[in-house]
Design a protein around this motif. Structure first.
Motif, PDB file in Angstrom:
ATOM      1  N   ALA A   4       0.864  -1.172   0.000  1.00  0.00           N
ATOM      2  CA  ALA A   4       0.000   0.000   0.000  1.00  0.00           C
ATOM      3  C   ALA A   4       0.902   1.225   0.000  1.00  0.00           C
ATOM      4  CB  ALA A   4      -0.903   0.002   1.230  1.00  0.00           C
ATOM      5  N   HIS A   5       0.620   2.154  -0.914  1.00  0.00           N
ATOM      6  CA  HIS A   5       1.469   3.333  -1.073  1.00  0.00           C
ATOM      7  C   HIS A   5       0.682   4.588  -0.712  1.00  0.00           C
ATOM      8  CE1 HIS A   5       4.283   0.809  -3.455  1.00  0.00           C
ATOM      9  NE2 HIS A   5       3.175   0.283  -3.950  1.00  0.00           N
ATOM     10  N   GLN A   6       0.897   5.108   0.495  1.00  0.00           N
ATOM     11  CA  GLN A   6       0.320   6.376   0.934  1.00  0.00           C
ATOM     12  C   GLN A   6      -1.187   6.471   0.657  1.00  0.00           C
ATOM     13  OE1 GLN A   6       3.063   9.180  -1.016  1.00  0.00           O
ATOM     14  NE2 GLN A   6       4.041   9.469   0.971  1.00  0.00           N
ATOM     15  N   LEU A   7      -1.914   5.451   1.120  1.00  0.00           N
ATOM     16  CA  LEU A   7      -3.357   5.422   0.910  1.00  0.00           C
ATOM     17  C   LEU A   7      -4.051   6.461   1.782  1.00  0.00           C
ATOM     18  CD1 LEU A   7      -4.171   1.584   0.946  1.00  0.00           C
ATOM     19  CD2 LEU A   7      -3.688   3.043  -1.024  1.00  0.00           C
ATOM     20  N   SER A   8      -4.998   7.152   1.193  1.00  0.00           N
ATOM     21  CA  SER A   8      -5.865   8.051   1.945  1.00  0.00           C
ATOM     22  C   SER A   8      -7.301   7.801   1.507  1.00  0.00           C
ATOM     23  CB  SER A   8      -5.500   9.519   1.698  1.00  0.00           C
ATOM     24  OG  SER A   8      -4.225   9.817   2.247  1.00  0.00           O
ATOM     25  N   PHE A   9      -8.202   7.884   2.471  1.00  0.00           N
ATOM     26  CA  PHE A   9      -9.622   7.645   2.177  1.00  0.00           C
ATOM     27  C   PHE A   9     -10.434   8.533   3.098  1.00  0.00           C
ATOM     28  CE2 PHE A   9     -13.710   5.514   2.443  1.00  0.00           C
ATOM     29  CZ  PHE A   9     -13.930   5.117   1.124  1.00  0.00           C
ATOM     30  N   HIS A  10     -11.496   9.132   2.548  1.00  0.00           N
ATOM     31  CA  HIS A  10     -12.332   9.987   3.371  1.00  0.00           C
ATOM     32  C   HIS A  10     -13.804   9.680   3.147  1.00  0.00           C
ATOM     33  CE1 HIS A  10     -13.239  12.413  -0.206  1.00  0.00           C
ATOM     34  NE2 HIS A  10     -11.949  12.491  -0.437  1.00  0.00           N
ATOM     35  N   PHE A  11     -14.622  10.090   4.093  1.00  0.00           N
ATOM     36  CA  PHE A  11     -16.066   9.905   3.999  1.00  0.00           C
ATOM     37  C   PHE A  11     -16.646  10.825   2.926  1.00  0.00           C
ATOM     38  CE2 PHE A  11     -15.143   8.891   8.515  1.00  0.00           C
ATOM     39  CZ  PHE A  11     -15.580   7.574   8.516  1.00  0.00           C
ATOM     40  N   ALA A  12     -17.896  10.564   2.577  1.00  0.00           N
ATOM     41  CA  ALA A  12     -18.564  11.414   1.594  1.00  0.00           C
ATOM     42  C   ALA A  12     -18.617  12.868   2.061  1.00  0.00           C
ATOM     43  CB  ALA A  12     -19.973  10.895   1.327  1.00  0.00           C
ATOM     44  N   SER A  13     -18.650  13.051   3.378  1.00  0.00           N
ATOM     45  CA  SER A  13     -18.675  14.409   3.931  1.00  0.00           C
ATOM     46  C   SER A  13     -17.339  15.125   3.785  1.00  0.00           C
ATOM     47  CB  SER A  13     -19.036  14.350   5.413  1.00  0.00           C
ATOM     48  OG  SER A  13     -18.034  13.647   6.137  1.00  0.00           O
ATOM     49  N   GLY A  14     -16.303  14.335   3.454  1.00  0.00           N
ATOM     50  CA  GLY A  14     -14.976  14.914   3.334  1.00  0.00           C
ATOM     51  C   GLY A  14     -14.106  14.698   4.544  1.00  0.00           C
ATOM     52  N   SER A  15     -14.681  14.178   5.625  1.00  0.00           N
ATOM     53  CA  SER A  15     -13.897  13.926   6.837  1.00  0.00           C
ATOM     54  C   SER A  15     -12.919  12.774   6.589  1.00  0.00           C
ATOM     55  CB  SER A  15     -14.821  13.559   8.002  1.00  0.00           C
ATOM     56  OG  SER A  15     -15.719  14.604   8.258  1.00  0.00           O
ATOM     57  N   PRO A  16     -11.635  12.943   6.900  1.00  0.00           N
ATOM     58  CA  PRO A  16     -10.659  11.896   6.628  1.00  0.00           C
ATOM     59  C   PRO A  16     -10.831  10.695   7.550  1.00  0.00           C
ATOM     60  CG  PRO A  16      -9.628  13.689   7.834  1.00  0.00           C
ATOM     61  CD  PRO A  16     -11.016  14.136   7.497  1.00  0.00           C
ATOM     62  N   LEU A  48      -7.174  -2.746   0.364  1.00  0.00           N
ATOM     63  CA  LEU A  48      -6.119  -3.690  -0.001  1.00  0.00           C
ATOM     64  C   LEU A  48      -6.632  -4.792  -0.917  1.00  0.00           C
ATOM     65  CD1 LEU A  48      -4.391  -4.012   3.481  1.00  0.00           C
ATOM     66  CD2 LEU A  48      -3.483  -2.834   1.476  1.00  0.00           C
ATOM     67  N   ALA A  49      -7.925  -5.127  -0.786  1.00  0.00           N
ATOM     68  CA  ALA A  49      -8.516  -6.181  -1.614  1.00  0.00           C
ATOM     69  C   ALA A  49      -9.122  -5.641  -2.906  1.00  0.00           C
ATOM     70  CB  ALA A  49      -9.583  -6.920  -0.816  1.00  0.00           C
ATOM     71  N   GLY A  50      -9.044  -4.337  -3.113  1.00  0.00           N
ATOM     72  CA  GLY A  50      -9.600  -3.757  -4.332  1.00  0.00           C
ATOM     73  C   GLY A  50     -11.101  -3.584  -4.297  1.00  0.00           C
ATOM     74  N   GLN A  51     -11.723  -3.698  -3.117  1.00  0.00           N
ATOM     75  CA  GLN A  51     -13.165  -3.519  -3.007  1.00  0.00           C
ATOM     76  C   GLN A  51     -13.550  -2.051  -2.876  1.00  0.00           C
ATOM     77  OE1 GLN A  51     -13.954  -6.056   0.408  1.00  0.00           O
ATOM     78  NE2 GLN A  51     -14.395  -7.816  -0.898  1.00  0.00           N
ATOM     79  N   LEU A  52     -12.606  -1.228  -2.504  1.00  0.00           N
ATOM     80  CA  LEU A  52     -12.775   0.219  -2.479  1.00  0.00           C
ATOM     81  C   LEU A  52     -11.603   0.850  -3.216  1.00  0.00           C
ATOM     82  CD1 LEU A  52     -13.843   1.062   1.215  1.00  0.00           C
ATOM     83  CD2 LEU A  52     -15.294   1.180  -0.824  1.00  0.00           C
ATOM     84  N   THR A  53     -11.829   2.050  -3.746  1.00  0.00           N
ATOM     85  CA  THR A  53     -10.768   2.786  -4.428  1.00  0.00           C
ATOM     86  C   THR A  53     -10.292   3.922  -3.528  1.00  0.00           C
ATOM     87  OG1 THR A  53     -11.723   2.300  -6.592  1.00  0.00           O
ATOM     88  CG2 THR A  53     -10.164   4.128  -6.479  1.00  0.00           C
ATOM     89  N   PRO A  54      -8.992   4.015  -3.269  1.00  0.00           N
ATOM     90  CA  PRO A  54      -8.501   5.102  -2.410  1.00  0.00           C
ATOM     91  C   PRO A  54      -8.660   6.458  -3.094  1.00  0.00           C
ATOM     92  CG  PRO A  54      -6.663   3.935  -3.420  1.00  0.00           C
ATOM     93  CD  PRO A  54      -7.892   3.156  -3.765  1.00  0.00           C
ATOM     94  N   HIS A  55      -8.835   7.487  -2.295  1.00  0.00           N
ATOM     95  CA  HIS A  55      -8.895   8.831  -2.859  1.00  0.00           C
ATOM     96  C   HIS A  55      -7.502   9.317  -3.248  1.00  0.00           C
ATOM     97  CE1 HIS A  55     -12.805   8.767  -0.569  1.00  0.00           C
ATOM     98  NE2 HIS A  55     -13.178   9.181  -1.757  1.00  0.00           N
TER      99      HIS A  55
END
Length: 211
Positions: A4-16, A48-55
């Motif tokens: 995993a390379h510097q993954l970031s993910f946030h909610f729809a509201s924008g909260s990290p 990590l499993a590809g079920q979500l896409t990181p932002h």
């Protein structure tokens, strides 16, 4: 190598939720991931499993992005197996969708032949979880994310499941990420441990065992 390379993910509201997460897992290695409820452990497992896409950031295997088509080389096992299967399919079809395991492997996981003719609702949670774990071990799978898979199981079923999965993973050099609140379990199974808090990872314990 799963990275995993510097993954970031946030909610729809924008909260990290996750910020600049980086980790690597070698074939045959077991990595433990702990953290409070809501810290983002399951979200990281899905990334990590590809079920979500990181932002931001990426997930790679041996330097290449996860494939977007075909069977995923990283399989995630959720805590609730009933959410991972089609309730209208019989258990045999659920297994054959991925592969046809040998009778020896079926027996090792404690899966009874008569289960294959039943619907998921006719199996207990522990029985269905064993089916889901075996389904995830199809040829071509190289890494498994086990997300609280034994939390709801009785102690004997837990022990059997982990022993069988560990033996199979060692034989086929599968990398395994164990997401759990159970520190004793992580100590027994994992070569390295990480703790997720505040959107960041920190080393909890490392090099507990040689891979």
């Amino acid at each position: 190598m799963l990275e995993a390379h510097q993954l970031s993910f946030h909610f729809a509201s924008g909260s990290p939720l996750l910020t600049n997460i980086s980790l690597r897992l070698a074939p045959g290695e077991w990595l433990g991931l702990s953290g409070d409820s809501g810290a983002g452990k399951s979200t990281l497992g899905k990334l990590l499993a590809g079920q979500l896409t990181p932002h931001h950031g990426s997930v790679t295997i041996d330097g290449s992005p996860l494939p977007k088509r075909g069977r995923r080389p990283v399989q995630r096992l959720p805590q609730s197996p009933e959410l991972a299967v089609n309730p209208r399919w019989r258990v045999g079809k659920i297994l054959r969708e991925a592969w046809t395991p040998s009778d020896t492997l079926m027996e090792a996981f404690g899966i009874e032949p008569q289960w294959l003719k039943r619907f998921p609702s006719a199996l207990s949670g522990g029985e269905l979880q064993r089916v889901c774990v075996l389904r995830a071990l199809a040829p071509g799978v190289r890494y498994v994310v086990a997300d609280e898979i034994s939390t709801m199981l009785d102690p004997i079923t837990q022990l059997t499941l982990w022993q069988t999965l560990k033996a199979h993973a060692e034989r086929h050099q599968l990398g395994v990420i164990v997401i759990s609140h159970d520190t004793a379990l992580l100590n027994r199974l994992c070569h390295q441990q990480w703790h997720l808090a505040g959107g960041s990872l920190r080393v909890s314990s490392t090099a507990l065992k040689a891979p």
